[in-house]
Write an enzyme that holds these catalytic residues in place. Structure first.
Site, PDB file in Angstrom:
ATOM      1  CG  HIS A   1      -2.046   0.965   1.101  1.00 25.03           C
ATOM      2  ND1 HIS A   1      -1.915   2.305   1.393  1.00 25.03           N
ATOM      3  CD2 HIS A   1      -3.301   0.776   0.678  1.00 25.03           C
ATOM      4  CE1 HIS A   1      -3.068   2.895   1.164  1.00 25.03           C
ATOM      5  NE2 HIS A   1      -3.931   2.000   0.716  1.00 25.03           N
TER       6      HIS A   1
ATOM      7  CG  ASP B   1      -8.562  -4.253  -2.722  1.00 22.11           C
ATOM      8  OD1 ASP B   1      -9.750  -4.056  -2.449  1.00 22.11           O
ATOM      9  OD2 ASP B   1      -7.835  -3.390  -3.252  1.00 22.11           O
TER      10      ASP B   1
HETATM   11  N1  CMC Z   1       4.042  -7.587  -4.979  1.00 20.03           N
HETATM   12  C1  CMC Z   1       5.380  -7.584  -5.159  1.00 20.03           C
HETATM   13  N2  CMC Z   1       6.160  -6.505  -4.979  1.00 20.03           N
HETATM   14  C2  CMC Z   1       5.564  -5.377  -4.583  1.00 20.03           C
HETATM   15  C3  CMC Z   1       4.174  -5.283  -4.370  1.00 20.03           C
HETATM   16  C4  CMC Z   1       3.409  -6.450  -4.572  1.00 20.03           C
HETATM   17  N3  CMC Z   1       2.088  -6.438  -4.394  1.00 20.03           N
HETATM   18  N4  CMC Z   1       3.859  -4.038  -3.991  1.00 20.03           N
HETATM   19  C5  CMC Z   1       4.997  -3.339  -3.966  1.00 20.03           C
HETATM   20  N5  CMC Z   1       6.035  -4.144  -4.324  1.00 20.03           N
HETATM   21  C6  CMC Z   1       7.474  -3.787  -4.358  1.00 20.03           C
HETATM   22  C7  CMC Z   1       7.805  -2.986  -5.595  1.00 20.03           C
HETATM   23  O1  CMC Z   1       8.186  -3.822  -6.653  1.00 20.03           O
HETATM   24  C8  CMC Z   1       8.922  -2.099  -5.091  1.00 20.03           C
HETATM   25  O2  CMC Z   1      10.075  -2.898  -5.013  1.00 20.03           O
HETATM   26  P1  CMC Z   1      11.533  -2.237  -5.293  1.00 20.03           P
HETATM   27  O3  CMC Z   1      11.723  -1.228  -4.190  1.00 20.03           O
HETATM   28  O4  CMC Z   1      12.473  -3.364  -5.242  1.00 20.03           O
HETATM   29  O5  CMC Z   1      11.447  -1.617  -6.661  1.00 20.03           O
HETATM   30  C9  CMC Z   1       8.509  -1.813  -3.632  1.00 20.03           C
HETATM   31  O6  CMC Z   1       7.693  -2.936  -3.248  1.00 20.03           O
HETATM   32  C10 CMC Z   1       7.696  -0.525  -3.461  1.00 20.03           C
HETATM   33  O7  CMC Z   1       6.599  -0.593  -4.355  1.00 20.03           O
HETATM   34  P2  CMC Z   1       5.993   0.653  -5.127  1.00 20.03           P
HETATM   35  O8  CMC Z   1       5.294   0.151  -6.339  1.00 20.03           O
HETATM   36  O9  CMC Z   1       7.060   1.690  -5.282  1.00 20.03           O
HETATM   37  O10 CMC Z   1       4.980   1.185  -4.057  1.00 20.03           O
HETATM   38  P3  CMC Z   1       3.778   2.154  -4.330  1.00 20.03           P
HETATM   39  O11 CMC Z   1       3.492   2.842  -3.067  1.00 20.03           O
HETATM   40  O12 CMC Z   1       4.030   2.988  -5.531  1.00 20.03           O
HETATM   41  O13 CMC Z   1       2.576   1.146  -4.730  1.00 20.03           O
HETATM   42  C11 CMC Z   1       0.724  -0.313  -4.612  1.00 20.03           C
HETATM   43  C12 CMC Z   1       1.571   0.747  -3.878  1.00 20.03           C
HETATM   44  C13 CMC Z   1      -0.547  -0.574  -3.804  1.00 20.03           C
HETATM   45  C14 CMC Z   1       0.328   0.219  -5.982  1.00 20.03           C
HETATM   46  C15 CMC Z   1       1.567  -1.605  -4.740  1.00 20.03           C
HETATM   47  O14 CMC Z   1       1.916  -2.085  -3.472  1.00 20.03           O
HETATM   48  C16 CMC Z   1       0.853  -2.687  -5.544  1.00 20.03           C
HETATM   49  O15 CMC Z   1       0.910  -2.707  -6.773  1.00 20.03           O
HETATM   50  N6  CMC Z   1       0.117  -3.648  -4.842  1.00 20.03           N
HETATM   51  C17 CMC Z   1      -0.661  -4.630  -5.546  1.00 20.03           C
HETATM   52  C18 CMC Z   1      -1.986  -4.036  -5.982  1.00 20.03           C
HETATM   53  C19 CMC Z   1      -2.961  -3.848  -4.828  1.00 20.03           C
HETATM   54  O16 CMC Z   1      -3.144  -4.745  -4.010  1.00 20.03           O
HETATM   55  N7  CMC Z   1      -3.604  -2.673  -4.792  1.00 20.03           N
HETATM   56  C20 CMC Z   1      -4.616  -2.353  -3.796  1.00 20.03           C
HETATM   57  C21 CMC Z   1      -4.194  -1.240  -2.895  1.00 20.03           C
HETATM   58  S1  CMC Z   1      -5.251  -1.116  -1.431  1.00 20.03           S
HETATM   59  C22 CMC Z   1      -6.810  -0.683  -2.049  1.00 20.03           C
HETATM   60  C23 CMC Z   1      -6.872   0.705  -2.518  1.00 20.03           C
HETATM   61  O17 CMC Z   1      -6.990   1.611  -1.690  1.00 20.03           O
HETATM   62  O18 CMC Z   1      -6.816   0.905  -3.739  1.00 20.03           O
END
Ligand code: CMC
Length: 427
Positions: A306, A363
């Site tokens: 998140h 989720d």
């Molecule tokens: N699986 C594997 N790796 C992950 C995941 C995941 N679900 N989420 C983040 N990472 C890794 C990402 O690859 C990155 O790694 P590195 O530092 O080595 O490059 C690190 O963790 C930080 O991730 P980020 O993408 O920079 O983080 P963000 O804050 O931009 O993204 C997120 C947050 C929710 C988009 C992401 O965690 C994600 O894609 N999760 C899966 C989708 C999901 O479950 N979304 C629902 C969110 S909660 C409901 C809502 O409010 O929408």
């Protein structure tokens, strides 16, 4: 004494005020930054940028705290109903019994959707995703309700709130009826709001539909958990669209589109599809964890991670417990719940997930409950939208009442400098 922040740039020092929120979060107020220094800030994804001051929701991602209007999400989910929480989120205080009854009755005045909306829904193929249809139908409501709401006028604003709450629920369920080829249903003003959701979705002309109170309770809780989440992608969209003084329906329609994406609300559908795929593939959770960790594989563990929570999402804790209770009460034995628990347990001790502070989000378990309640997977994100509606309304209303300026970020241009125009025969 109020705090300030000093910035040194191009040999000059500038002082900026620091705004402190009621929970002591600090923000450097850079309103005058460009005027003073000529520079802007660059923050893709707005990871460090506050877009507004808000009194609606408090979220502490490090501690895993979520509160609406000062009330803990745990208390609200256990002790209140969805309309009660909607009233709280939108109007700022818990309603008295009288106010709640009035609110529910006032919503009922607007539950009939114009019959001509059916012509619009007729134009969609049955295969259309319900979220796309919902966004279009919400936008179409503007055509049938063209009057621009005067946000300063409390009565008009209250009517707009009730109208949006009434009509959105109906059209949300119509997306399902369309997908299934069922006749569109009408809101039954003798029933409650959440009960109506089930009636609108599942009652068929061929026979009565008996509502299971366990299902109503579970849905009530799920909707409450989704009711607001401060400046997330869809809410920021609603605020920014509304900041151009576009109407409430148009702004919410944009919010629905933003919510649809798999990184946001669309994750609940993606989680269930992922769990089903793992099950079909023999139930090997470790294999999928390895895929999620592999930087050459685009696969992500859906329902994990998140932007703000770097700790357990408090909503996920409540939903996980509710999933066990609901499945037990309904006598549903879903092997997918076991796969989800296995995945979670493995991820929580895996260095990749631990070091990045990736925990289950709202989720991760919600789809398992929806599935047990008989909600089809394609409708999961619509369920999120129904729950999030009061939040979108409250944030839109707050933005307009606070007279926030039009949302218009800047950029750093990295393209060509001025070039001479090349005539066609020289390209
Ligand atoms: N699986 C594997 N790796 C992950 C995941 C995941 N679900 N989420 C983040 N990472 C890794 C990402 O690859 C990155 O790694 P590195 O530092 O080595 O490059 C690190 O963790 C930080 O991730 P980020 O993408 O920079 O983080 P963000 O804050 O931009 O993204 C997120 C947050 C929710 C988009 C992401 O965690 C994600 O894609 N999760 C899966 C989708 C999901 O479950 N979304 C629902 C969110 S909660 C409901 C809502 O409010 O929408």
């Amino acid at each position: 004494m109020s705090k300030t922040a000093i910035l040194e740039f191009d040999g000059n020092k500038y002082e900026f005020p620091v705004i402190v929120g009621s929970e002591n979060e600090a923000a450097i107020d850079i309103d005058k930054l460009r005027a003073l220094t000529g520079a802007i800030t660059l923050d893709p994804g707005y990871k460090n940028s506050g877009s507004c001051k808000s009194e609606i929701t408090f979220l502490d991602g490090e501690e895993g705290i979520l509160r609406y209007r000062g009330y803990a999400i745990e208390d609200l989910a256990e002790k209140a109903g969805f309309l009660e929480v909607s009233y709280l989120v939108i109007f700022g205080e818990l309603p008295t019994q009288e106010q709640l009854v009035q609110f529910e009755n006032d919503i009922r005045k607007y539950t009939l959707v114009n019959e001509e909306m059916k012509n619009i829904i007729d134009g969609f193929p049955k295969t259309a995703h319900p979220m796309g249809v919902l966004s279009s139908l919400t936008s179409a409501l503007t055509a049938f309700n063209p009057k621009v709401v005067n946000v300063e006028n409390e009565k008009e604003m209250y009517e707009a709130v009730c109208k949006t709450m009434g009509k959105f629920l109906v059209i949300a369920t119509w997306t399902y009826r369309k997908m299934m080829g069922f006749p569109l249903n009408y809101y039954d003003n003798t029933k409650g709001y959440v009960e109506n959701f089930l009636h609108l979705m599942f009652e068929l002309p061929t026979g009565p539909y008996k509502v299971n109170p366990v299902v109503v309770d579970a849905l009530d809780k799920l909707f409450i958990l989704h009711a607001d989440h401060e400046q997330n992608c869809s809410t920021s969209t609603v605020r920014i669209v509304g900041s151009s003084h576009a109407g409430l329906f148009a702004s919410i329609s944009a919010g629905v589109s933003a919510l649809w994406g798999p990184l946001h609300g669309g994750a609940n559908q993606a989680v269930l599809e992922m769990l089903e795929a793992i099950q079909k593939d023999g139930g090997d959770a470790e294999k999928y964890l390895a895929k999620a960790k592999d930087k050459d594989d685009p696969f992500r563990l859906m329902g994990f991670g998140h932007r703000v929570y770097k700790n357990f999402d408090p909503r996920a804790k409540i939903i996980k417990k509710a999933a066990d209770e609901v499945l037990n009460t309904l006598g549903v034995d879903d092997p997918i719940l076991d796969i989800a628990k296995k995945l979670e347990a493995s991820a929580l001790v895996d260095d990749y997930f631990v070091s990045r502070k990736l925990y289950p989000n709202v989720d991760f378990y919600s789809g398992i409950i929806y599935r047990a309640l008989g909600i089809p997977t394609e409708m999961f994100t619509v369920m999120f939208a129904i729950g999030r509606l009061p939040g979108w309304i409250a944030q839109w209303k707050e933005m307009r009442i606070n007279k926030e300026p039009i949302g218009r970020p800047r950029q750093i241009y990295t393209g060509y400098p001025l070039r001479d125009f090349k005539p066609m025969n020289q390209r």
